[in-house]
Design a protein around this motif. Structure first.
Motif, PDB file in Angstrom:
ATOM      1  N   ILE A 250      -6.053  67.367 -95.885  1.00 58.51           N
ATOM      2  CA  ILE A 250      -4.813  66.725 -95.460  1.00 58.51           C
ATOM      3  C   ILE A 250      -5.177  65.365 -94.875  1.00 58.51           C
ATOM      4  O   ILE A 250      -5.953  65.284 -93.914  1.00 58.51           O
ATOM      5  CB  ILE A 250      -4.068  67.575 -94.412  1.00 58.51           C
ATOM      6  CG1 ILE A 250      -3.799  68.976 -94.955  1.00 58.51           C
ATOM      7  CG2 ILE A 250      -2.760  66.898 -94.000  1.00 58.51           C
ATOM      8  CD1 ILE A 250      -3.260  69.936 -93.915  1.00 58.51           C
ATOM      9  N   HIS A 251      -4.631  64.302 -95.437  1.00 58.59           N
ATOM     10  CA  HIS A 251      -5.020  62.953 -95.031  1.00 58.59           C
ATOM     11  C   HIS A 251      -3.799  62.057 -94.902  1.00 58.59           C
ATOM     12  O   HIS A 251      -2.780  62.258 -95.582  1.00 58.59           O
ATOM     13  CB  HIS A 251      -5.969  62.328 -96.067  1.00 58.59           C
ATOM     14  CG  HIS A 251      -7.206  63.109 -96.322  1.00 58.59           C
ATOM     15  ND1 HIS A 251      -8.340  62.989 -95.556  1.00 58.59           N
ATOM     16  CD2 HIS A 251      -7.498  64.039 -97.275  1.00 58.59           C
ATOM     17  CE1 HIS A 251      -9.277  63.803 -96.017  1.00 58.59           C
ATOM     18  NE2 HIS A 251      -8.796  64.448 -97.054  1.00 58.59           N
ATOM     19  N   PHE A 252      -3.923  61.065 -94.046  1.00 57.51           N
ATOM     20  CA  PHE A 252      -2.927  60.002 -94.025  1.00 57.51           C
ATOM     21  C   PHE A 252      -3.061  59.202 -95.317  1.00 57.51           C
ATOM     22  O   PHE A 252      -4.170  59.010 -95.843  1.00 57.51           O
ATOM     23  CB  PHE A 252      -3.137  59.072 -92.831  1.00 57.51           C
ATOM     24  CG  PHE A 252      -2.805  59.702 -91.509  1.00 57.51           C
ATOM     25  CD1 PHE A 252      -1.510  60.138 -91.239  1.00 57.51           C
ATOM     26  CD2 PHE A 252      -3.778  59.844 -90.531  1.00 57.51           C
ATOM     27  CE1 PHE A 252      -1.202  60.722 -90.015  1.00 57.51           C
ATOM     28  CE2 PHE A 252      -3.480  60.420 -89.309  1.00 57.51           C
ATOM     29  CZ  PHE A 252      -2.185  60.857 -89.054  1.00 57.51           C
ATOM     30  N   ALA A 253      -1.953  58.721 -95.820  1.00 63.31           N
ATOM     31  CA  ALA A 253      -1.956  57.970 -97.078  1.00 63.31           C
ATOM     32  C   ALA A 253      -2.900  56.776 -97.023  1.00 63.31           C
ATOM     33  O   ALA A 253      -3.630  56.499 -97.979  1.00 63.31           O
ATOM     34  CB  ALA A 253      -0.538  57.512 -97.411  1.00 63.31           C
ATOM     35  N   MET A 254      -2.885  56.071 -95.906  1.00 65.53           N
ATOM     36  CA  MET A 254      -3.698  54.860 -95.814  1.00 65.53           C
ATOM     37  C   MET A 254      -5.186  55.164 -95.860  1.00 65.53           C
ATOM     38  O   MET A 254      -5.981  54.303 -96.256  1.00 65.53           O
ATOM     39  CB  MET A 254      -3.349  54.093 -94.537  1.00 65.53           C
ATOM     40  CG  MET A 254      -1.968  53.444 -94.568  1.00 65.53           C
ATOM     41  SD  MET A 254      -1.803  52.253 -95.899  1.00 65.53           S
ATOM     42  CE  MET A 254      -3.009  51.043 -95.406  1.00 65.53           C
ATOM     43  N   GLU A 255      -5.590  56.359 -95.440  1.00 66.88           N
ATOM     44  CA  GLU A 255      -6.998  56.721 -95.539  1.00 66.88           C
ATOM     45  C   GLU A 255      -7.437  56.729 -96.994  1.00 66.88           C
ATOM     46  O   GLU A 255      -8.513  56.217 -97.340  1.00 66.88           O
ATOM     47  CB  GLU A 255      -7.227  58.097 -94.912  1.00 66.88           C
ATOM     48  CG  GLU A 255      -7.019  58.146 -93.417  1.00 66.88           C
ATOM     49  CD  GLU A 255      -7.174  59.540 -92.842  1.00 66.88           C
ATOM     50  OE1 GLU A 255      -7.474  59.660 -91.643  1.00 66.88           O
ATOM     51  OE2 GLU A 255      -7.004  60.523 -93.600  1.00 66.88           O
ATOM     52  N   MET A 256      -6.602  57.289 -97.843  1.00 66.41           N
ATOM     53  CA  MET A 256      -6.943  57.355 -99.261  1.00 66.41           C
ATOM     54  C   MET A 256      -6.860  55.963 -99.908  1.00 66.41           C
ATOM     55  O   MET A 256      -7.766  55.541-100.644  1.00 66.41           O
ATOM     56  CB  MET A 256      -5.992  58.310 -99.979  1.00 66.41           C
ATOM     57  CG  MET A 256      -6.265  58.420-101.478  1.00 66.41           C
ATOM     58  SD  MET A 256      -4.763  58.633-102.413  1.00 66.41           S
ATOM     59  CE  MET A 256      -5.392  59.483-103.860  1.00 66.41           C
ATOM     60  N   LEU A 257      -5.765  55.249 -99.641  1.00 64.41           N
ATOM     61  CA  LEU A 257      -5.557  53.956-100.294  1.00 64.41           C
ATOM     62  C   LEU A 257      -6.627  52.951 -99.887  1.00 64.41           C
ATOM     63  O   LEU A 257      -7.167  52.224-100.730  1.00 64.41           O
ATOM     64  CB  LEU A 257      -4.169  53.419 -99.947  1.00 64.41           C
ATOM     65  CG  LEU A 257      -2.983  54.262-100.440  1.00 64.41           C
ATOM     66  CD1 LEU A 257      -1.672  53.681 -99.930  1.00 64.41           C
ATOM     67  CD2 LEU A 257      -2.976  54.351-101.959  1.00 64.41           C
ATOM     68  N   ALA A 258      -6.939  52.902 -98.607  1.00 61.89           N
ATOM     69  CA  ALA A 258      -7.945  51.953 -98.136  1.00 61.89           C
ATOM     70  C   ALA A 258      -9.321  52.290 -98.693  1.00 61.89           C
ATOM     71  O   ALA A 258     -10.084  51.396 -99.091  1.00 61.89           O
ATOM     72  CB  ALA A 258      -7.979  51.930 -96.607  1.00 61.89           C
ATOM     73  N   GLN A 259      -9.656  53.582 -98.728  1.00 61.19           N
ATOM     74  CA  GLN A 259     -10.961  53.959 -99.257  1.00 61.19           C
ATOM     75  C   GLN A 259     -11.079  53.604-100.738  1.00 61.19           C
ATOM     76  O   GLN A 259     -12.117  53.107-101.193  1.00 61.19           O
ATOM     77  CB  GLN A 259     -11.203  55.446 -99.057  1.00 61.19           C
ATOM     78  CG  GLN A 259     -12.620  55.872 -99.440  1.00 61.19           C
ATOM     79  CD  GLN A 259     -12.804  57.366 -99.388  1.00 61.19           C
ATOM     80  OE1 GLN A 259     -12.456  58.072-100.329  1.00 61.19           O
ATOM     81  NE2 GLN A 259     -13.356  57.868 -98.282  1.00 61.19           N
ATOM     82  N   GLN A 260     -10.013  53.849-101.504  1.00 61.62           N
ATOM     83  CA  GLN A 260     -10.065  53.531-102.926  1.00 61.62           C
ATOM     84  C   GLN A 260     -10.256  52.039-103.151  1.00 61.62           C
ATOM     85  O   GLN A 260     -11.010  51.612-104.033  1.00 61.62           O
ATOM     86  CB  GLN A 260      -8.797  54.007-103.630  1.00 61.62           C
ATOM     87  CG  GLN A 260      -8.785  53.725-105.120  1.00 61.62           C
ATOM     88  CD  GLN A 260      -9.948  54.381-105.856  1.00 61.62           C
ATOM     89  OE1 GLN A 260     -10.202  55.571-105.690  1.00 61.62           O
ATOM     90  NE2 GLN A 260     -10.664  53.613-106.654  1.00 61.62           N
TER      91      GLN A 260
END
Length: 449
Positions: A250-260
């Motif tokens: 379970i992650h905040f959206a920005m964690e995924m978007l920023a990492q990508q």
């Protein structure tokens, strides 16, 4: 206006998106462009209204009738000059702005075919860069220094405007790249990051200093500056504190978007830190633009399925009597990411996360009803008791951001962008930067706020 009847004879033509089967396999920008001849024809559709609602709706006060007339006549340098008088960064807004101007265009009211203002804007600035019209300028210095904390759209806007007025501007960015939300929050398939780098190079050549990897403590601001502007955005995402929130996956959206975005910039992450949708059933909680960006990213990463849920009811399709022209219409929006594959559902409230061996495997949701408030205020939500479990190996929370609570600030400290207003649009952040720059200039020249 070169052809007062063009809007009757020339239909609206959008550049459109690359085919789904093509774009889904890469992170290149999805939007295409028209050729110069077609773009000039689209600009000719502007009627040069006596009362231009496009100008009224634009937070920046852009003047579309003027720059579109110049574009139609092939006067690209003039169009560029007119556009950049009000908009510092058309290459950003021309790609990611929701185009409030187009929704208020008279042609949107009369025939549901507004002028392609946003695309025309993007075409003008790209032609300007391509033809060498964007040249660094040097301004006479006034001997005063300003520190800008944060390099997102508001920070860049403040810095650009103050630099033009002769201030020595230093922009402090806590992360490793300049750009803030533009860099880390918006996927490359909407805004290619070399576009940011190109603009930053121009700003550096014009005398602005950027300090990356430089976090600033608001209680100990850097010394030696006459004024400061806080442009730190809204970094705290809204959480969903229901049972099972501590499960892995379970992650905040920005964690995924920023990492990508970092991965695409060449950075690497250990497997245990990598947030990827590959081979997973993805559930995006939140129906806004950030949720849409998660859908596009998940599909590109190789998700098995993507579902997006929203607690609010499904908006009307096409028209909404509650938001008549020239207001921004609250209607169903289908983004390029939605087109690439996603199940969308509304009026669902998440009640608990379900786990297996410490990882999320599903989310229990409940249908809700929205009832008109007796006093005419915000509608009231009522649970229905109808529950179900949605399968999910990866849950992305995209429910918005919390407005920061700032401490008492000294007289020479100003704020701009999302940190001042709460989460908003890039175009509104740029406009907020304009206002902050004016306030700082007034303070530094007169001592008054």
């Amino acid at each position: 206006m070169g052809n007062p009847k063009a809007f009757l004879t020339i239909p609206r033509q959008e550049a459109g998106y690359r085919p789904v089967h093509d774009r889904i396999s890469d992170y290149g920008e999805v939007e295409q462009t028209l050729n110069t001849s077609e773009r000039k024809l689209q600009a000719s559709r502007c009627m040069d209204c006596g009362v231009p609602f496009c100008h009224w709706a634009c937070p920046l006060g852009n003047r579309p009738p003027e720059f579109q007339d110049a574009l139609f006549r092939g006067r690209w340098a003039e169009a560029y000059q007119l556009l950049t008088e009000t908009n510092d960064f058309p290459e950003f807004t021309g790609r990611i702005c929701p185009a409030l101007c187009e929704k208020s265009c008279v042609l949107n009211l009369s025939m549901e075919a507004p002028v392609t203002i946003r695309e025309n804007e993007a075409a003008i600035i790209e032609a300007a860069f391509r033809e060498g019209l964007v040249k660094p300028r040097h301004y006479k210095r006034n001997g005063k220094r300003v520190a800008v904390i944060g390099s997102g759209p508001a920070g860049l806007s403040v810095a650009n405007r103050l630099n033009r007025l002769g201030y020595a501007v230093t922009v402090f960015e806590k992360l490793e790249y300049v750009g803030g939300l533009l860099r880390f929050g918006i996927p490359n398939f909407k805004l290619h990051k070399p576009i940011i780098d190109r603009r930053v190079r121009v700003m550096e050549e014009e005398g602005i200093t950027f300090e990356v990897n430089h976090a600033v403590d608001l209680d100990q601001l850097p010394e030696g500056f006459d004024a400061y502007c806080l442009c730190t955005g809204t970094p705290q995402a809204r959480d969903l504190n229901i049972p099972g929130r501590d499960l892995a996956g379970i992650h905040f959206a920005m964690e995924m978007l920023a990492q990508q975005n970092r991965v695409l910039a060449g950075q690497t992450f250990p497997d245990e830190e990598r947030i990827t949708a590959r081979g997973k059933h993805v559930l995006v909680i939140g129906g806004g633009d950030t949720g849409s960006d998660c859908i596009g990213t998940s599909n590109r990463q190789g998700a098995l399925s993507v579902t997006q849920i929203e607690i609010m009811p499904k908006p009307p399709v096409g028209h909404n009597p509650a938001t008549p022209w020239p207001q921004w219409p609250i209607v169903l929006k289908t983004s390029s990411s939605h087109e690439e594959g996603c199940e969308r559902r509304w009026s669902l409230s998440s009640t608990r996360f379900i786990g297996e061996n410490g990882r999320v495997c599903g989310v229990e949701v409940e249908e809700v009803e929205w009832l008109p408030a007796p006093d005419g205020g915000r509608p009231q939500m009522r649970p229905t008791g109808r529950k179900e479990i949605l399968k999910a190996d990866l849950v992305l929370l995209a429910m918005g951001f919390l407005r920061p609570q700032l401490p008492a600030l000294p007289e020479n400290v100003f704020v701009a962008g999302d940190v001042a207003t709460g989460a908003s649009l890039v175009v509104k952040c740029i406009a907020s930067g304009h206002r902050a720059a004016e306030e700082i200039d007034r303070y530094c020249t007169t001592g008054e706020r």
